[in-house]
Scaffold this active site. Structure first.
Site, PDB file in Angstrom:
ATOM      1  N   THR A   1       7.849   9.634  -0.756  1.00 30.51           N
ATOM      2  CA  THR A   1       8.966  10.585  -0.765  1.00 30.51           C
ATOM      3  C   THR A   1      10.260   9.891  -1.179  1.00 30.51           C
ATOM      4  OG1 THR A   1       7.878  11.623   1.132  1.00 30.51           O
ATOM      5  CG2 THR A   1      10.041  12.439   0.544  1.00 30.51           C
TER       6      THR A   1
ATOM      7  N   ASP B   1      10.911  10.704  10.269  1.00 31.63           N
ATOM      8  CA  ASP B   1      10.957   9.887   9.052  1.00 31.63           C
ATOM      9  C   ASP B   1       9.542   9.537   8.591  1.00 31.63           C
ATOM     10  OD1 ASP B   1      13.601   9.993   9.669  1.00 31.63           O
ATOM     11  OD2 ASP B   1      13.960   7.844   9.702  1.00 31.63           O
TER      12      ASP B   1
ATOM     13  N   THR C   1       3.425  -7.506   3.416  1.00 32.38           N
ATOM     14  CA  THR C   1       2.882  -7.166   4.747  1.00 32.38           C
ATOM     15  C   THR C   1       1.353  -7.106   4.701  1.00 32.38           C
ATOM     16  OG1 THR C   1       3.081  -4.808   4.343  1.00 32.38           O
ATOM     17  CG2 THR C   1       4.951  -5.888   5.416  1.00 32.38           C
TER      18      THR C   1
ATOM     19  N   ASP D   1       9.696   5.631   2.905  1.00 30.95           N
ATOM     20  CA  ASP D   1      10.505   5.890   4.092  1.00 30.95           C
ATOM     21  C   ASP D   1       9.858   5.304   5.346  1.00 30.95           C
ATOM     22  OD1 ASP D   1      12.251   7.224   2.478  1.00 30.95           O
ATOM     23  OD2 ASP D   1      11.485   9.214   2.947  1.00 30.95           O
TER      24      ASP D   1
ATOM     25  N   ARG E   1      -4.273  10.083   3.193  1.00 30.37           N
ATOM     26  CA  ARG E   1      -3.450   9.007   2.645  1.00 30.37           C
ATOM     27  C   ARG E   1      -3.989   8.486   1.308  1.00 30.37           C
ATOM     28  NH1 ARG E   1       0.782   6.117   3.641  1.00 30.37           N
ATOM     29  NH2 ARG E   1       1.856   6.953   5.408  1.00 30.37           N
TER      30      ARG E   1
ATOM     31  N   GLY F   1       7.532   4.264  -2.509  1.00 28.96           N
ATOM     32  CA  GLY F   1       6.801   5.060  -1.523  1.00 28.96           C
ATOM     33  C   GLY F   1       6.447   6.423  -2.073  1.00 28.96           C
TER      34      GLY F   1
ATOM     35  N   ALA G   1       0.193  -2.497   9.132  1.00 27.33           N
ATOM     36  CA  ALA G   1       1.312  -1.660   9.564  1.00 27.33           C
ATOM     37  C   ALA G   1       2.050  -2.387  10.688  1.00 27.33           C
ATOM     38  CB  ALA G   1       0.786  -0.309  10.034  1.00 27.33           C
TER      39      ALA G   1
ATOM     40  N   ARG H   1      -0.740  13.865  -1.420  1.00 31.65           N
ATOM     41  CA  ARG H   1      -1.223  14.377  -0.141  1.00 31.65           C
ATOM     42  C   ARG H   1      -0.242  15.386   0.456  1.00 31.65           C
ATOM     43  NH1 ARG H   1       1.107   9.453   0.759  1.00 31.65           N
ATOM     44  NH2 ARG H   1       2.269   9.030   2.680  1.00 31.65           N
TER      45      ARG H   1
ATOM     46  N   PHE I   1       0.801  -1.231   0.000  1.00 32.78           N
ATOM     47  CA  PHE I   1       0.000   0.000   0.000  1.00 32.78           C
ATOM     48  C   PHE I   1       0.833   1.280   0.000  1.00 32.78           C
ATOM     49  CE2 PHE I   1      -2.608  -3.262   2.243  1.00 32.78           C
ATOM     50  CZ  PHE I   1      -3.520  -3.467   1.207  1.00 32.78           C
TER      51      PHE I   1
END
Ligand code: 1PX
Ligand code: ADP
Ligand code: CA
Length: 549
Positions: free
Chosen positions: A243, A502, A171, A199, A306, A241, A174, A312, A141
């Site tokens: 960033t 982070d 995964t 990140d 998100r 991801g 989270a 975003r 995700f």
């Protein structure tokens, strides 16, 4: 210096051209033979083929026998060349991007092909820094939700070609990867851990691996003075991801194939990790940006969006910019020594960085930030109203800001660059932000200060000791290392901001941070200065005249 003995040298066919191919202990090279160059010069110039080429053995991905119908029919004149082998190797394209290129050599002689494959494989087996077995975590995700596809389509085929085995875990929630690494994973059978995500996903791997290492060595990471044990497994990042700043700042680009190749060739880049504590209890670790005020608020707002994916951050960025909040508090810090330079010295951290190699004696010198010590040992104390307090342990370069938040920060020097943006007008803050996107110096503003530090502490105003509050009533701010300066008269929000660490939000505003020098290692080599040249002169590979087969 004594020249390396030549291991193998043959006359083979590449495409429609006869080439001399040579291999020594460090380089594989091939060049057109004079005869074929004359005959095929028109072909070469049309296709843009160079007449000679060298590849360092350490950048060969794999070699294998080539078996297809075209090979069986391969001919030059009346001579058949039915046997072939293919060498896959790293080639550089643009902007630090790597790709995997193939070169196929044909021969009339099967034994000769097999000999080439065997000798190249023997050379590769001597490269002990290469991983053979990896544990891979994919966040399906992250970013634009393309993690699984990126891994399966771009990375897994390369790992297979390089004979790297991978145990893959997609995964399901989270912290799945973090928890699995912390307790369950049998790490002994792996040479490295790979995360496919952004990140935030990297941060999970970092926490899992650092915690596991401390547990295995009986170190209590919650002790503020604990000497943390460096992690032995290297971490690879396949960027997928929003960033991807950790990947971008350690490799120079956020391209999954480039990252996979850095893993395959077994690169190593040590990296600093900040431990972030509240009241002497560990909250989190950070390797890129710890930000209070602007970035904390931006991240808090972006978490609610998100579903928008990477966009975003832009939306929340505009919203946070318009809200123009500032926060009051005290920052105290232990400046780094002169041996690691300063945030404006224009010394970029690049592959083989000398500043990082000198690896500060910092770890042994760690000291607690306590009130008594503030008056001695050059500790800086700065009170004020801040739009942003940022600590960048690395440049934080990313596609949004190719130079990063602190362009001259180092990956592994045991320090972090503390950037304080004091209260200023919206227009001034926008000018400051815009300078992150071009070559102008974002620190060259009267309301911006930047310090290279080994540790720092932040206390929001309502948690400051009374004496400091009293000082603020006088309308003066004090720095132990700098001059007195006047406070701006405009009012300031009393509320706290949050720290983003982070990409994660911390639950406390008051934090202590100390840099753990080179606690982890990545499968990366830092950003390469320019197109890397092979140190060996290709001509030496063929001089004197080879004994051709
Ligand atoms: C006007 C344009 C201003 C551009 C300023 C760009 C500064 C960018 C510095 C970025 C440092 C990033 C440090 C890395 C943070 C990441 O660890 C972390 C997590 O990443 P992940 O989602 O991949 O898991 N990412 C972040 O914290 C996000 C940082 C996002 C920065 C976006 C900033 C956009 C600011 C837009 C301001 C707009 C003002 C417009 C005025 C009309
Ligand atoms: N399967 C999952 N479901 C939901 N969240 C996950 C899952 N795997 C990881 N995460 C979390 O998703 C967050 C964002 O992941 P990341 O890969 O950094 O993407 P992005 O860069 O888009 O933020 C991280 O905090 C990570 O802990
Ligand atoms: Ca650093």
């Amino acid at each position: 210096m004594e020249k390396q003995p030549r291991l193998l040298c043959s006359r083979l066919l590449r495409g429609h051209t006869q080439v001399e191919v040579a291999l020594n202990n460090s380089v594989l090279g091939w060049k057109d033979t004079d005869r074929s160059r004359k005959r095929s010069s028109g072909f070469s110039s049309l296709s843009g083929t160079a007449h000679s080429h060298v590849v360092p053995v350490c950048e060969i991905v794999a070699v294998c026998k080539t078996e297809d119908d075209n090979t069986k029919k391969k001919k030059l004149g009346s001579q058949l060349y039915p046997h072939a082998f293919t060498v896959s190797y790293v080639s550089r394209t643009r902007q630090h991007q790597w790709c995997c290129s193939d070169v196929t050599f044909h021969s009339a002689d099967l034994t000769l092909c097999e000999q080439w494959i065997q000798v190249i494989n023997e050379q590769l087996s001597l490269l002990t820094n290469r991983p053979r077995s990896l544990l891979v975590y994919i966040n399906p995700f992250g970013g634009k939700q393309r993690g699984t596809r990126i891994y399966e389509q771009k990375v897994a085929p390369l790992f297979r070609r390089a004979c790297i085995s991978a145990d893959v875990i997609v995964t399901e929630r989270a912290n799945h990867a973090r928890d699995h690494l912390k307790t369950e994973a049998s790490l002994d059978k792996f040479d490295g851990v790979v995360c496919v995500g952004g990140d935030g996903m990297f941060s999970e791997i970092l926490h899992g691996l650092v915690t596991r290492t401390q547990t295995d060595h009986g170190v209590d990471q919650n002790q503020p003075e604990a000497e943390l044990v460096p992690c032995s497994l290297r971490i690879g990042i396949i960027p997928a991801g929003s960033t991807d700043c950790i990947c971008f700042a350690t490799v120079g680009t956020n391209d999954p194939v480039t990252s996979a190749l850095h893993i395959i060739v077994g690169d190593t880049q040590p990296m600093d990790v900040c431990s972030v504590l509240h009241d002497d209890v560990l909250l989190r670790y950070s390797v890129s940006l710890l930000g209070y005020g602007f970035y904390g608020d931006l991240l808090t707002d972006s978490e609610r969006k998100r579903w928008l994916g990477p966009a975003r951050y832009d939306l929340s960025g505009v919203k946070t910019f318009l809200s123009h909040k500032c926060y009051e508090g005290t920052v105290s810090f232990l400046p780094a020594g002169d041996d690691v330079g300063n945030p404006r010295d224009e010394l970029l951290c690049r592959s083989g960085c000398h500043v990082c190699q000198r690896k500060a004696s910092s770890n042994g010198k760690r000291r607690e930030l306590s009130a008594e010590k503030e008056t001695v040992c050059g500790l800086g104390v700065i009170r004020g109203k801040f739009i942003a307090i940022n600590a960048a342990s690395m440049s934080c370069a990313c596609p949004r800001s190719p130079q990063g938040l602190s362009p001259y920060a180092h990956l592994a020097d045991g320090t972090t660059d503390l950037i304080l943006v004091r209260k200023c007008s919206r227009w001034d803050f926008l000018r400051h932000l815009l300078r992150h996107t071009n070559q102008d110096d974002q620190f060259d503003h009267s309301f911006v200060e930047v310090y290279r530090v080994r540790m720092f502490r932040f206390l929001p105003r309502d948690q400051e000791p009374v004496s400091l509050e009293d000082q603020s009533e006088t309308g003066l701010e004090k720095t132990a290392s700098g001059p007195m300066c006047s406070v701006q008269t405009t009012s300031c929000s009393k509320a706290h901001s949050s720290w983003c660490c982070d990409g994660e939000i911390l639950p406390h505003a008051a934090i202590q941070v100390s840099v753990q020098c080179q606690l982890i290692r990545l499968f990366a080599r830092g950003i390469e200065e320019q197109q890397q040249c092979v140190s060996e002169d290709p001509c030496t590979l063929w001089a004197p005249e080879p004994n051709t087969h």
